[in-house]
Design a protein around this motif. Structure first.
Motif, PDB file in Angstrom:
ATOM      1  N   VAL A 175     -59.499  73.271-113.809  1.00  0.00           N
ATOM      2  CA  VAL A 175     -58.079  72.920-113.774  1.00  0.00           C
ATOM      3  C   VAL A 175     -57.237  74.146-114.143  1.00  0.00           C
ATOM      4  O   VAL A 175     -57.521  74.860-115.105  1.00  0.00           O
ATOM      5  N   GLY A 176     -56.210  74.369-113.322  1.00  0.00           N
ATOM      6  CA  GLY A 176     -55.319  75.496-113.559  1.00  0.00           C
ATOM      7  C   GLY A 176     -55.715  76.765-112.835  1.00  0.00           C
ATOM      8  O   GLY A 176     -54.951  77.730-112.809  1.00  0.00           O
ATOM      9  N   THR A 177     -56.898  76.769-112.225  1.00  0.00           N
ATOM     10  CA  THR A 177     -57.339  77.957-111.492  1.00  0.00           C
ATOM     11  C   THR A 177     -56.868  77.884-110.046  1.00  0.00           C
ATOM     12  O   THR A 177     -56.465  76.831-109.546  1.00  0.00           O
ATOM     13  N   THR A 178     -56.923  79.015-109.368  1.00  0.00           N
ATOM     14  CA  THR A 178     -56.628  79.085-107.939  1.00  0.00           C
ATOM     15  C   THR A 178     -57.946  79.184-107.182  1.00  0.00           C
ATOM     16  O   THR A 178     -58.825  79.967-107.564  1.00  0.00           O
ATOM     17  N   ALA A 179     -58.084  78.389-106.136  1.00  0.00           N
ATOM     18  CA  ALA A 179     -59.338  78.362-105.376  1.00  0.00           C
ATOM     19  C   ALA A 179     -59.038  78.222-103.900  1.00  0.00           C
ATOM     20  O   ALA A 179     -57.944  77.794-103.504  1.00  0.00           O
ATOM     21  N   THR A 180     -60.013  78.582-103.069  1.00  0.00           N
ATOM     22  CA  THR A 180     -59.876  78.422-101.622  1.00  0.00           C
ATOM     23  C   THR A 180     -60.567  77.130-101.205  1.00  0.00           C
ATOM     24  O   THR A 180     -61.743  76.910-101.529  1.00  0.00           O
ATOM     25  N   VAL A 181     -59.838  76.277-100.480  1.00  0.00           N
ATOM     26  CA  VAL A 181     -60.348  74.970-100.059  1.00  0.00           C
ATOM     27  C   VAL A 181     -60.470  74.942 -98.540  1.00  0.00           C
ATOM     28  O   VAL A 181     -59.560  75.385 -97.825  1.00  0.00           O
ATOM     29  N   LEU A 182     -61.598  74.426 -98.051  1.00  0.00           N
ATOM     30  CA  LEU A 182     -61.747  74.135 -96.623  1.00  0.00           C
ATOM     31  C   LEU A 182     -61.448  72.657 -96.445  1.00  0.00           C
ATOM     32  O   LEU A 182     -62.182  71.796 -96.922  1.00  0.00           O
ATOM     33  N   PHE A 183     -60.328  72.346 -95.775  1.00  0.00           N
ATOM     34  CA  PHE A 183     -59.878  70.965 -95.647  1.00  0.00           C
ATOM     35  C   PHE A 183     -60.587  70.251 -94.494  1.00  0.00           C
ATOM     36  O   PHE A 183     -60.847  70.844 -93.443  1.00  0.00           O
ATOM     37  N   GLU A 184     -60.878  68.965 -94.718  1.00  0.00           N
ATOM     38  CA  GLU A 184     -61.587  68.138 -93.750  1.00  0.00           C
ATOM     39  C   GLU A 184     -60.693  67.007 -93.263  1.00  0.00           C
ATOM     40  O   GLU A 184     -59.519  66.940 -93.605  1.00  0.00           O
ATOM     41  N   GLU A 185     -61.252  66.112 -92.473  1.00  0.00           N
ATOM     42  CA  GLU A 185     -60.497  64.988 -91.917  1.00  0.00           C
ATOM     43  C   GLU A 185     -59.877  64.132 -93.016  1.00  0.00           C
ATOM     44  O   GLU A 185     -60.374  64.067 -94.139  1.00  0.00           O
ATOM     45  N   GLY A 186     -58.819  63.431 -92.653  1.00  0.00           N
ATOM     46  CA  GLY A 186     -58.140  62.559 -93.596  1.00  0.00           C
ATOM     47  C   GLY A 186     -58.825  61.215 -93.735  1.00  0.00           C
ATOM     48  O   GLY A 186     -59.727  60.866 -92.972  1.00  0.00           O
ATOM     49  N   ASP A 187     -58.385  60.429 -94.741  1.00  0.00           N
ATOM     50  CA  ASP A 187     -58.899  59.078 -94.928  1.00  0.00           C
ATOM     51  C   ASP A 187     -57.854  58.071 -94.471  1.00  0.00           C
ATOM     52  O   ASP A 187     -56.870  58.422 -93.840  1.00  0.00           O
ATOM     53  N   HIS A 188     -58.059  56.805 -94.789  1.00  0.00           N
ATOM     54  CA  HIS A 188     -57.148  55.752 -94.337  1.00  0.00           C
ATOM     55  C   HIS A 188     -55.996  55.516 -95.301  1.00  0.00           C
ATOM     56  O   HIS A 188     -55.193  54.615 -95.103  1.00  0.00           O
ATOM     57  N   GLU A 189     -55.921  56.313 -96.355  1.00  0.00           N
ATOM     58  CA  GLU A 189     -54.889  56.104 -97.369  1.00  0.00           C
ATOM     59  C   GLU A 189     -53.853  57.216 -97.382  1.00  0.00           C
ATOM     60  O   GLU A 189     -53.131  57.386 -98.353  1.00  0.00           O
ATOM     61  N   GLY A 190     -53.790  57.989 -96.305  1.00  0.00           N
ATOM     62  CA  GLY A 190     -52.799  59.045 -96.229  1.00  0.00           C
ATOM     63  C   GLY A 190     -53.176  60.308 -96.961  1.00  0.00           C
ATOM     64  O   GLY A 190     -52.320  61.168 -97.205  1.00  0.00           O
ATOM     65  N   ASN A 191     -54.468  60.443 -97.315  1.00  0.00           N
ATOM     66  CA  ASN A 191     -54.930  61.633 -98.017  1.00  0.00           C
ATOM     67  C   ASN A 191     -55.941  62.393 -97.167  1.00  0.00           C
ATOM     68  O   ASN A 191     -56.443  61.899 -96.158  1.00  0.00           O
ATOM     69  N   MET A 192     -56.258  63.590 -97.598  1.00  0.00           N
ATOM     70  CA  MET A 192     -57.335  64.357 -96.993  1.00  0.00           C
ATOM     71  C   MET A 192     -58.115  65.026 -98.112  1.00  0.00           C
ATOM     72  O   MET A 192     -57.633  65.135 -99.241  1.00  0.00           O
ATOM     73  N   GLN A 193     -59.319  65.452 -97.778  1.00  0.00           N
ATOM     74  CA  GLN A 193     -60.173  66.047 -98.787  1.00  0.00           C
ATOM     75  C   GLN A 193     -60.748  67.358 -98.282  1.00  0.00           C
ATOM     76  O   GLN A 193     -60.734  67.654 -97.093  1.00  0.00           O
ATOM     77  N   GLY A 194     -61.251  68.129 -99.204  1.00  0.00           N
ATOM     78  CA  GLY A 194     -61.900  69.384 -98.867  1.00  0.00           C
ATOM     79  C   GLY A 194     -62.682  69.883-100.060  1.00  0.00           C
ATOM     80  O   GLY A 194     -62.645  69.272-101.144  1.00  0.00           O
TER      81      GLY A 194
END
Length: 440
Positions: free
Chosen positions: A377-396
């Motif tokens: 928490v509080g760090t900067t990181a590189t995220v590879l984003f994936e497909e979204g879900d049914h709740e208006g969010n996406m994950q990576g």
């Protein structure tokens, strides 16, 4: 042409092989469809690591029959090599292909005509000693990342494991072939490659002779343009050298994430398992990684309830893991596998006790994972984003394997972005609170 559907059980290696075989079908003019889209042919790639995997195979065959009673059903994979006759007697199964035959499926079965009702399935499974060829494979269009197979088979006779019986001896692709495959994958727009195999640290054996090393492979792949990151799926602790760790720490593309099988924190149980290291070496590998990459994610495989494991030895494992600076556990409950030495070890741990020990380690895993996430928490990181879900969010995922949740944005799919990691939510995911947390 006929429609064909694929279903994969088990590991990343199976997914890479299924994908490669599906492309062989498409090249021959078959139409690849979803499992529930009334295919003419069902290809089921099986696993046999646990007893539950065998049961899953039977369930998938029943599902295929319900979808299309006239569909042709072919079974391949580890379960098919270990128990071909048993599988051939499952109602609805038309063909069973062993390790040496699965990549010759289209050659061996040309018409895919279903056997008359009541007849047992056709068995095309040679002895495992015949599985000496190496078949290059990688997954495509299945996930944001690609699983690239670099090695197959295993020469480690662990007491509990059937993989050498199901996949044969250790063998590898050439470095030049793997690099060429990585370039092909990059040309498809894939951002992350996961290197996979049965025992990838043993990479380099070709035609029974060692020609190269895993270190040389990762050094070559690190030069491949167009791939943002490479991830090592799993590597044995005794094959994870100081040189590999140091290279990953300084790498342009290899991410700070290792998955290292432990199996037990008791040296006595490690001896019963016929593992090639003891807990002191494992502890040294973790310390070495953390000294060079403090934020590195380290995953651990552990087996509970192996024959001969006493309550005291299980507690050894628990305390060893509790004190170890690792990030999460993959917990496996031991299950008896025919023709493995572990079945002759006494005493046998009761199933109820195995389940209790598994639950204890699952709780510890969640504790470890949350502690690791909170440390980021509080760090900067590189995220590879994936497909979204049914709740208006996406994950990576970050490079060090922190799962991140963000508000869905179609422009972010399959993109790598620097983000600020804000907080761990109630579900244990790292949350990006505001859109401005995505920096570039």
């Amino acid at each position: 042409m006929k429609k064909v559907a694929f279903y994969t059980l088990g590991c990343k290696l199976n997914f890479s092989e299924t994908s490669a075989i599906s492309r062989m079908f498409e090249a021959k003019g078959y139409e690849k469809v979803g499992f529930n889209q009334d295919p003419d042919i069902f290809i089921i790639n099986t696993c046999s690591v646990t007893d539950n995997a065998d049961k899953k195979c039977r369930k998938i065959v029943r599902e295929a029959q319900q979808i299309n009673p006239d569909g042709y059903v072919a079974i391949m994979g580890c379960y098919a090599q270990l128990k071909p006759q048993e599988i051939s007697e499952i109602p609805g199964v038309d063909a069973v292909l062993g390790a040496a035959e699965k990549f010759r499926l289209l050659e061996l079965i040309d018409t895919f005509e279903k056997a008359p009702s009541g007849e047992r399935g056709r068995v095309l499974a040679s002895p495992i000693e015949d599985a000496i060829a190496y078949h290059a494979s990688y997954s495509l269009n299945d996930r944001t990342r690609t699983f690239l197979k670099v090695q197959d088979g295993c020469d480690y006779p662990c007491a509990y494991c059937t993989i050498p019986l199901a996949r044969g001896k250790s063998r590898s692709d050439t470095i030049s072939n793997v690099v060429a495959a990585a370039h092909q994958i990059a040309a498809r727009g894939v951002r992350e490659i996961v290197l996979t195999g049965v025992n990838i640290g043993d990479f380099g054996i070709i035609d029974g002779e060692r020609r190269s090393s895993f270190l040389e492979l990762v050094q070559a792949l690190d030069q491949v343009e167009g791939i943002d990151r490479f991830r090592i799926s799993s590597i044995e602790p005794n094959l994870l050298t100081d040189e590999i760790i140091a290279f990953v720490a300084a790498s342009k593309r290899f991410v700070p994430h290792f998955h290292i099988p432990l199996q037990s924190g008791s040296n006595k149980v490690l001896g019963l398992m016929r593992r090639r290291y003891r807990r002191e070496l494992y502890q040294d590998r973790v310390a070495r990684i953390k000294s060079l990459m403090p934020g590195c994610c380290i995953g651990v495989d552990v087996i509970v309830g192996h024959p001969g494991e006493t309550h005291e030895e299980f507690l050894e494992t628990y305390h060893f893991l509790n004190e170890l600076d690792v990030s999460y556990l993959h917990v496996f409950t031991y299950s008896e596998r025919p023709n493995t030495p572990a079945t002759g070890i006494r005493p046998v741990v009761p199933m109820k006790t195995r389940s209790e020990r598994s639950q204890i380690l699952h709780v510890l895993s969640e504790k470890k994972r949350r502690h690791f996430y909170e440390s980021q928490v509080g760090t900067t990181a590189t995220v590879l984003f994936e497909e979204g879900d049914h709740e208006g969010n996406m994950q990576g995922f970050t490079g060090n394997y922190v799962k991140v949740r963000a508000v869905f944005d179609p422009l972010l799919i399959n993109e790598t972005k620097k983000v600020v990691l804000r907080q761990v939510d109630a579900e244990g995911l790292m949350e990006i609170a505001e859109p401005e947390d995505i920096l570039v």
